[in-house]
Scaffold this motif. Sequence first.
Motif, short mmCIF file in Angstrom:
data_model
loop_
_atom_site.label_atom_id
_atom_site.label_comp_id
_atom_site.label_asym_id
_atom_site.label_seq_id
_atom_site.Cartn_x
_atom_site.Cartn_y
_atom_site.Cartn_z
N GLY A 283 2.02 63.33 -20.01
CA GLY A 283 2.42 64.33 -19.03
C GLY A 283 1.19 64.88 -18.33
N ASP A 284 1.36 65.97 -17.59
CA ASP A 284 0.26 66.55 -16.82
C ASP A 284 -0.67 67.30 -17.77
N GLY A 285 -1.94 66.90 -17.79
CA GLY A 285 -2.90 67.57 -18.66
C GLY A 285 -4.13 66.72 -18.81
N ILE A 286 -4.91 67.03 -19.83
CA ILE A 286 -6.20 66.37 -20.03
C ILE A 286 -6.39 65.98 -21.49
N MET A 287 -7.36 65.08 -21.68
CA MET A 287 -7.88 64.86 -23.02
C MET A 287 -9.00 65.86 -23.21
N SER A 288 -8.92 66.74 -24.20
CA SER A 288 -9.97 67.71 -24.42
C SER A 288 -11.29 67.03 -24.77
N ALA A 289 -12.38 67.56 -24.22
CA ALA A 289 -13.71 67.11 -24.64
C ALA A 289 -14.34 68.15 -25.58
N ILE A 290 -13.54 69.09 -26.03
CA ILE A 290 -14.02 70.17 -26.90
C ILE A 290 -13.39 70.02 -28.29
N TRP B 198 0.69 77.32 -17.98
CA TRP B 198 0.37 78.58 -17.28
C TRP B 198 0.70 79.74 -18.21
N VAL B 199 -0.30 80.24 -18.91
CA VAL B 199 -0.12 81.23 -19.96
C VAL B 199 -1.00 82.45 -19.66
N LEU C 262 -8.88 85.83 -14.47
CA LEU C 262 -8.84 84.49 -15.06
C LEU C 262 -8.49 84.68 -16.53
N ASP C 263 -7.52 83.95 -16.99
CA ASP C 263 -7.02 84.18 -18.34
C ASP C 263 -6.80 82.81 -18.99
N GLY C 264 -7.76 82.42 -19.87
CA GLY C 264 -7.68 81.09 -20.46
C GLY C 264 -7.84 81.15 -21.97
N LYS C 265 -7.20 80.25 -22.64
CA LYS C 265 -7.30 80.19 -24.10
C LYS C 265 -8.72 79.82 -24.52
N PHE C 266 -9.23 80.49 -25.54
CA PHE C 266 -10.53 80.07 -26.07
C PHE C 266 -10.34 78.81 -26.88
N LEU C 267 -11.15 77.80 -26.59
CA LEU C 267 -11.12 76.55 -27.36
C LEU C 267 -12.46 76.39 -28.05
N PRO C 268 -12.49 76.48 -29.37
CA PRO C 268 -13.76 76.31 -30.07
C PRO C 268 -14.15 74.84 -30.13
N ILE D 92 -15.27 77.13 -25.21
CA ILE D 92 -15.03 77.35 -23.78
C ILE D 92 -13.77 78.18 -23.57
N MET D 93 -13.65 78.72 -22.37
CA MET D 93 -12.39 79.25 -21.90
C MET D 93 -11.65 78.09 -21.24
N SER D 94 -10.48 77.74 -21.73
CA SER D 94 -9.74 76.62 -21.14
C SER D 94 -9.36 76.93 -19.70
N ALA D 95 -9.48 75.89 -18.84
CA ALA D 95 -8.97 76.02 -17.47
C ALA D 95 -7.64 75.27 -17.33
N ILE D 96 -7.08 74.89 -18.47
CA ILE D 96 -5.83 74.12 -18.50
C ILE D 96 -4.72 74.98 -19.11
N ASN D 97 -5.00 75.53 -20.27
CA ASN D 97 -4.12 76.55 -20.85
C ASN D 97 -4.62 77.84 -20.24
N PHE D 98 -4.16 78.12 -19.05
CA PHE D 98 -4.88 79.03 -18.17
C PHE D 98 -3.93 79.58 -17.11
N SER D 99 -4.13 80.83 -16.75
CA SER D 99 -3.47 81.34 -15.56
C SER D 99 -4.46 82.19 -14.79
#
Lengths: 150, 150, 150, 150, 150, 150, 150, 150, 150, 150
Positions: free
Chosen positions: J109-116, J146-147, H137-143, H112-119
Amino acid sequence: MNRTDLTELIAQRRISSGLTWQELADAIDRPVVWTTAALLGQHPIPRPEAEILVEKLGLDVGVIPLLGTVPVRGTDRDVAMSDPTIYRLYEALAVYGPALKELIHENFGDGIMSAINFSIDIDKKTHPNGDRVVITLDGKFLPYDWVSAD
Amino acid sequence: MNRTDLTELIAQRRISSGLTWQELADAIDRPVVWTTAALLGQHPIPRPEAEILVEKLGLDVGVIPLLGTVPVRGTDRDVAMSDPTIYRLYEALAVYGPALKELIHENFGDGIMSAINFSIDIDKKTHPNGDRVVITLDGKFLPYDWVSAD
Amino acid sequence: MNRTDLTELIAQRRISSGLTWQELADAIDRPVVWTTAALLGQHPIPRPEAEILVEKLGLDVGVIPLLGTVPVRGTDRDVAMSDPTIYRLYEALAVYGPALKELIHENFGDGIMSAINFSIDIDKKTHPNGDRVVITLDGKFLPYDWVSAD
Amino acid sequence: MNRTDLTELIAQRRISSGLTWQELADAIDRPVVWTTAALLGQHPIPRPEAEILVEKLGLDVGVIPLLGTVPVRGTDRDVAMSDPTIYRLYEALAVYGPALKELIHENFGDGIMSAINFSIDIDKKTHPNGDRVVITLDGKFLPYDWVSAD
Amino acid sequence: MNRTDLTELIAQRRISSGLTWQELADAIDRPVVWTTAALLGQHPIPRPEAEILVEKLGLDVGVIPLLGTVPVRGTDRDVAMSDPTIYRLYEALAVYGPALKELIHENFGDGIMSAINFSIDIDKKTHPNGDRVVITLDGKFLPYDWVSAD
Amino acid sequence: MNRTDLTELIAQRRISSGLTWQELADAIDRPVVWTTAALLGQHPIPRPEAEILVEKLGLDVGVIPLLGTVPVRGTDRDVAMSDPTIYRLYEALAVYGPALKELIHENFGDGIMSAINFSIDIDKKTHPNGDRVVITLDGKFLPYDWVSAD
Amino acid sequence: MNRTDLTELIAQRRISSGLTWQELADAIDRPVVWTTAALLGQHPIPRPEAEILVEKLGLDVGVIPLLGTVPVRGTDRDVAMSDPTIYRLYEALAVYGPALKELIHENFGDGIMSAINFSIDIDKKTHPNGDRVVITLDGKFLPYDWVSAD
Amino acid sequence: MNRTDLTELIAQRRISSGLTWQELADAIDRPVVWTTAALLGQHPIPRPEAEILVEKLGLDVGVIPLLGTVPVRGTDRDVAMSDPTIYRLYEALAVYGPALKELIHENFGDGIMSAINFSIDIDKKTHPNGDRVVITLDGKFLPYDWVSAD
Amino acid sequence: MNRTDLTELIAQRRISSGLTWQELADAIDRPVVWTTAALLGQHPIPRPEAEILVEKLGLDVGVIPLLGTVPVRGTDRDVAMSDPTIYRLYEALAVYGPALKELIHENFGDGIMSAINFSIDIDKKTHPNGDRVVITLDGKFLPYDWVSAD
Amino acid sequence: MNRTDLTELIAQRRISSGLTWQELADAIDRPVVWTTAALLGQHPIPRPEAEILVEKLGLDVGVIPLLGTVPVRGTDRDVAMSDPTIYRLYEALAVYGPALKELIHENFGDGIMSAINFSIDIDKKTHPNGDRVVITLDGKFLPYDWVSAD
């Protein structure tokens, strides 16, 4: 063929055979609500009972493993609720459900009536003003209990 | 104040008063499920019973006409179903509802179990493996009958 | 073939045969709304009437047991409501339903108009400004009545 | 105050005043279903009738313009359908709606029963087996007609 | 084959034949919106027009009675609204619908614009900044009118 | 106070003031549908127009910045669709929406009618059989066009 | 075969052929997002490109007219949103959609970003902490503009 | 006061103060989309930034801890989607979402494209045919990666 | 004040007090997930624990009976699912739920994992690539068992 | 054949073959939850594993490319939730989801548990009062960050 297809086939075979649900239940010596629900796709049917039912309904013996598998249970709510006979049961819950919750808590404490360790029965009882349908739900009380393995 | 507001007020007064639903039912000599449902806004409460309940719960006598009016019955389904105690009742219908429909028709013919000419009761029964909740729905069978006035 | 398939087949056969619903009702000497609803899958059709209808519509006699079984009643609401002719009936309930509830209670007390001990009729009546559709719902009043077996 | 607030206030005032819907309808010499629906927020109420009703219900005369405005009509479907008394009307449409559509078309051609050029009435009729609720929907037939201005 | 199947078949035949909706409308001398809607399953098509269209589209003449039957009208809302071209029409109603209601009441009184005694047209008009789509809804005003048969 | 609260206040002030939408539109020399929609919360109202409207409706000048802000547009669909006057507009789309899509594509190519570069008008036109409501949607055709910045 | 069936067939042929979306886009010299969306049923495909794609994917040339027709666009929302890869895009809108609206209005005035005069691109960019997906939406700003034909 | 109430208060204070989102972002030296989203209730705001914003907007310092708490994120979908400016973003996903999924997998593999590590950023770019909104939309790819602790 | 109001008040007091959920759990010597859920309105809180928590959070002792009452459990699904942190839990069930069902049946037979005789725990575990959230659901297996009272 | 069809075929072949999910997982040396989910259509299956599974289940080797494609993940929620075994997992989230969110934020902190970047396991553990199902969700914590690329 999946379980849904098989359930529809069972329904058709029962109608064309003229067998009642009670006769099918008697044939396998099980409660009639359990048997009807199982044939409608809600319970796995053990091999010995499945063999009898398959023979009664003229089904292929190849469906026995499918009958023996744990099904995805439940009923499409919209379909079920559009039928007046089933709807009255939902109506009773809409009117009395919160009261039942209050009284379960008042009489048993915090917890639920299990729908797994559970049986349900239906009876015809007479009354001077007309026969009555009496449905009995009978489930083990399970108290909320914070338990861990080990 | 409408009936919904009044129901919430009753719920709060009952908690702060420490009265049980059974005590309230006994005070008006009515079945406990009926009394609980009525106080939760599902039945009109006749004036004599309303006077007793209003006094028990420390409510203003001005609410008696409102208690005596036929309410808009029912429960918000989403709210009701999110509660595990109430949900188990809906689960039982999802699993056994179509079977009950089949057996009502097999035993009584085409028609319904009335939810109007109807009573419902809850009991605690003992069992070697733990107490059981037994809920009995008891409704008059109404056959489909095509009738006109005159 | 299940009842839904059979209902669609009946609809097609009626169109290609050119028979009216009234002619089908006359053939079995039953009210036309009942007959139409039954052929649309809402009522079981007893064997004698089913035999006549099957012959009229050129269906296989093998469907007679299926026609005689109590169906899962009801109509998919989304489909039904998208049709303007049916929608007007729902619109009337949206505008006048709560008023009818109030007046049932004012005139009869707490209870319902039965939809089971019930008939419905449709008439064409003339009026200087154009013909009118007159639909009559006629159901037994059932008072809320807390009754148990025995 | 908007119309919804006003409708709730009217409902409360009617209960505390002890007035029946019939008495309110008689006071303004209008049909009782129309009057009840109008007071429940479904029709604008002309000034002369509004003046009488406001006086009967002890409302402020400042609400008369609001009563005279065309309201946003309709009823929240989920709320309405959870009430058993109203539900039976929807159930009748679920079972007989498609049949009524077929018969409107068979008897009148392609078109609808108007819900605007329309009246609805409720009667109590006697029957040996118990009083019956008779509801009559009476709407002008409107044929599908492709017409343009000019 | 039911009307839904037939509508899909018509859509495919039109594409493979290369005929435009306008050409089909011209062939039967009917308005193009009416013709398109009718071929998409929204209106019954009288026999003379149906015969022409069936021939143009290379369909079997056996479908003519089905084309002539009053259909269940309407469009699956979720499907329709997901298409941007159709969605803009819904968007216009979301933004301007309540304003149109207010102005219908201000200019005509309490009532509706009929969608039955109704026509709809679409035009291409030029504008210095680009062509414009102009859609005209034209319906008879129907005042709320409480009328009964007799 | 947010825009929703302000819209309700405007609605009440307009009713008590007796001003028509047309009079308000004339006061600011804007089209009446635009003005009505804007006052119902669908468009920002520029300061000069807002000053006039605020004075006409007896509102506090402090609301002018809120009136000038771009609102969250749209209408609660369930509420809007329950009203028969608004519903007829949705019904027209349900019946004719897919046909309009086909004809936009046939006459203009792949694209949409803009609802942003758009105006809408309502007229009263006479007809021998009764006045007609004529609503005109007029939007720029926007072709699907794959364009990027730079 | 309708467009939905054809889309599924294309999906299967692409998998069995081992072709990438990029290779298909290169073959017709179109942007890869456009090409992928078009093959997934979201855009009409002009004949020259369709001929190439049909040949690449081993489809029958008879489908070319269907590929060239403007489709009913959109994706079943429930299906789309259940997939985690697509869901993250919806999540971004749920979190940032209202902020984007505010900033469109702050920077451009009242209006929208067109989704018709629009392109979308996806890139892989490197970053010390891992590759990043960069999706660019690029649409013409359309100001709310009240315009009529003539 | 909860975060929802506070968000509404912030919205009102910003309008009455005449501050732009950009000015607020500049005051705390943060990206403008982040700042706008945070003030609309989608991100916790650290104390130093909160102190500046509270002072700028004339809020009580007592709200700083609430601003600093992680909120329940998200937007009511029905409200958000009814606004045309926001809707166009959803429309882009309805048309291009499945294509983006395909291309993420083709270019990055399963994930997925992360919506958390994301700007996310919004720009105004010029184009000969009119300004364009460019949203990135700029998000880290998470395999997809099956990993366990330890 | 009802339980929902009280839950919101607790949330606000906790934020302004600066107490962590862990500190509150430690104060009553209960598991932290249980304590957090209970303070969020999901469990009755016995009087001794309630007295401590009320004192810690500066609440009125009058709320202790309300805290001790069995609540209507559950969370509004739409609200809960819009939050990305909670959504990931639902996503895991969407992807792995049917697999878990299969494996419960394969390893335990036909039945369920109880959510009543149940505990849930959350841990932080380290991993070379970053800390991990580990959530453990631990429920008693309940076999489907057809049991009746007596 | 699409992936949904293939999943159903796999389910049927597994039942008729009598193979357990554990045996299939062992055959490819992968975790059993992963294997079960993958065979139920939730993960692409690499070619080497696919070859083994296809042989075990007697499937055609032509399905291997389809098994290797990234699927549209997820489960129809209504179907899944109607099954009591799956429902208990959703119930746990309804009761404890908001508490888990609070504790993730408190501990990480602010964030999620990844489901990936995630694994899930199921165990049978003994307990004096009966076997327990222990399900472990194990996901990487992802902080809101925010990256941007570059």
